[in-house]
Design a protein around this motif. Structure first.
Motif, PDB file in Angstrom:
ATOM      1  N   SER A 124      61.396  17.754 -15.433  1.00 34.24           N
ATOM      2  CA  SER A 124      60.025  18.066 -15.035  1.00 34.24           C
ATOM      3  C   SER A 124      59.032  17.584 -16.083  1.00 34.24           C
ATOM      4  O   SER A 124      59.279  17.692 -17.283  1.00 34.24           O
ATOM      5  CB  SER A 124      59.852  19.573 -14.848  1.00 34.24           C
ATOM      6  OG  SER A 124      60.664  20.030 -13.811  1.00 34.24           O
ATOM      7  N   CYS A 125      57.901  17.099 -15.619  1.00 36.61           N
ATOM      8  CA  CYS A 125      56.834  16.654 -16.500  1.00 36.61           C
ATOM      9  C   CYS A 125      56.262  17.874 -17.246  1.00 36.61           C
ATOM     10  O   CYS A 125      55.920  18.874 -16.611  1.00 36.61           O
ATOM     11  CB  CYS A 125      55.733  15.978 -15.676  1.00 36.61           C
ATOM     12  SG  CYS A 125      54.283  15.510 -16.654  1.00 36.61           S
ATOM     13  N   THR A 133      59.732  12.352 -11.677  1.00 36.54           N
ATOM     14  CA  THR A 133      59.718  11.647 -12.957  1.00 36.54           C
ATOM     15  C   THR A 133      60.783  10.568 -12.954  1.00 36.54           C
ATOM     16  O   THR A 133      61.693  10.578 -12.124  1.00 36.54           O
ATOM     17  CB  THR A 133      59.970  12.621 -14.123  1.00 36.54           C
ATOM     18  OG1 THR A 133      61.266  13.205 -13.975  1.00 36.54           O
ATOM     19  CG2 THR A 133      58.899  13.707 -14.183  1.00 36.54           C
ATOM     20  N   GLU A 134      60.650   9.665 -13.907  1.00 34.72           N
ATOM     21  CA  GLU A 134      61.568   8.525 -13.960  1.00 34.72           C
ATOM     22  C   GLU A 134      61.970   8.263 -15.413  1.00 34.72           C
ATOM     23  O   GLU A 134      61.107   8.232 -16.303  1.00 34.72           O
ATOM     24  CB  GLU A 134      60.847   7.310 -13.370  1.00 34.72           C
ATOM     25  CG  GLU A 134      61.625   6.028 -13.388  1.00 34.72           C
ATOM     26  CD  GLU A 134      60.825   4.911 -12.738  1.00 34.72           C
ATOM     27  OE1 GLU A 134      61.184   4.540 -11.609  1.00 34.72           O
ATOM     28  OE2 GLU A 134      59.852   4.426 -13.346  1.00 34.72           O
ATOM     29  N   SER A 152      53.756  11.403 -10.800  1.00 36.11           N
ATOM     30  CA  SER A 152      52.606  12.110 -10.226  1.00 36.11           C
ATOM     31  C   SER A 152      51.349  11.909 -11.067  1.00 36.11           C
ATOM     32  O   SER A 152      50.342  11.407 -10.573  1.00 36.11           O
ATOM     33  CB  SER A 152      52.901  13.603 -10.081  1.00 36.11           C
ATOM     34  OG  SER A 152      53.926  13.801  -9.146  1.00 36.11           O
ATOM     35  N   CYS A 153      51.404  12.306 -12.346  1.00 37.62           N
ATOM     36  CA  CYS A 153      50.214  12.188 -13.198  1.00 37.62           C
ATOM     37  C   CYS A 153      50.182  10.893 -13.994  1.00 37.62           C
ATOM     38  O   CYS A 153      49.214  10.622 -14.700  1.00 37.62           O
ATOM     39  CB  CYS A 153      50.078  13.403 -14.119  1.00 37.62           C
ATOM     40  SG  CYS A 153      51.292  13.501 -15.456  1.00 37.62           S
TER      41      CYS A 153
END
Length: 163
Positions: A124-125, A133-134, A152-153
């Motif tokens: 998770s970010c 996420t990657e 996402s962000c």
């Protein structure tokens, strides 16, 4: 001087690679022995490196020495305890919270399980909490971290790997 007092003092020793964490947050302090009376007290601090050969351990040992000398400890030994090997399970919940606030995704033992052939760990970010996420690189600025980016962000971030 008591073990509890020394442990309280050690809360002020920060990890040089992640200064948001104390060495107690990381769980690298394995034990503290205090022997003798106040005037003749001897203190032994047992620490376990996060990785064998971790370059931060010399800085941490020197920080412990300086801190305890400032509290009047004259007889001090710092012992590296290599077994059992350090694990992210030893990190405190408070330490994991501090990591996230600092912008590093903390290890998540619950999500740590054997992965399939083409699966990647879900991380998770730490900024927006997205699971989208990657993995960018399995190897970050230190051996204990990997590099990720949030889809996402769009922010890059480090992840403290489970081990």
């Amino acid at each position: 001087m008591t073990k509890e007092q020394v442990m309280k003092w050690l809360e002020d020793v920060k990890d040089p690679e992640v200064p948001a964490l104390s060495i107690l947050d990381l769980g690298i302090v394995r034990n503290v022995l205090v022997t003798g009376d106040n005037e003749n007290s001897s203190v032994t601090v047992f620490i376990t490196p996060t990785y064998s050969g971790c370059p931060a351990m010399d800085v941490i040992a020197m920080s412990i020495r300086m801190l305890l000398a400032g509290h009047g400890v004259k007889k001090l030994a710092i012992e590296q305890q290599l077994s059992p090997a350090w694990t992210t399970d030893w990190m405190t919940d408070e330490g994991k919270r501090k990591l996230k606030e600092y912008g590093i995704a903390p290890p998540n033992r619950k999500a740590f399980q054997p992965l399939g052939l083409f699966e990647e760990e879900k991380v998770s970010c730490p900024r927006c909490s997205s699971d989208e996420t990657e993995l960018v690189s399995q190897f970050g600025p230190t051996s204990c971290k990997a590099l990720y980016k949030c889809l996402s962000c769009k922010e890059p971030f480090e992840h403290f790997k489970c081990h």
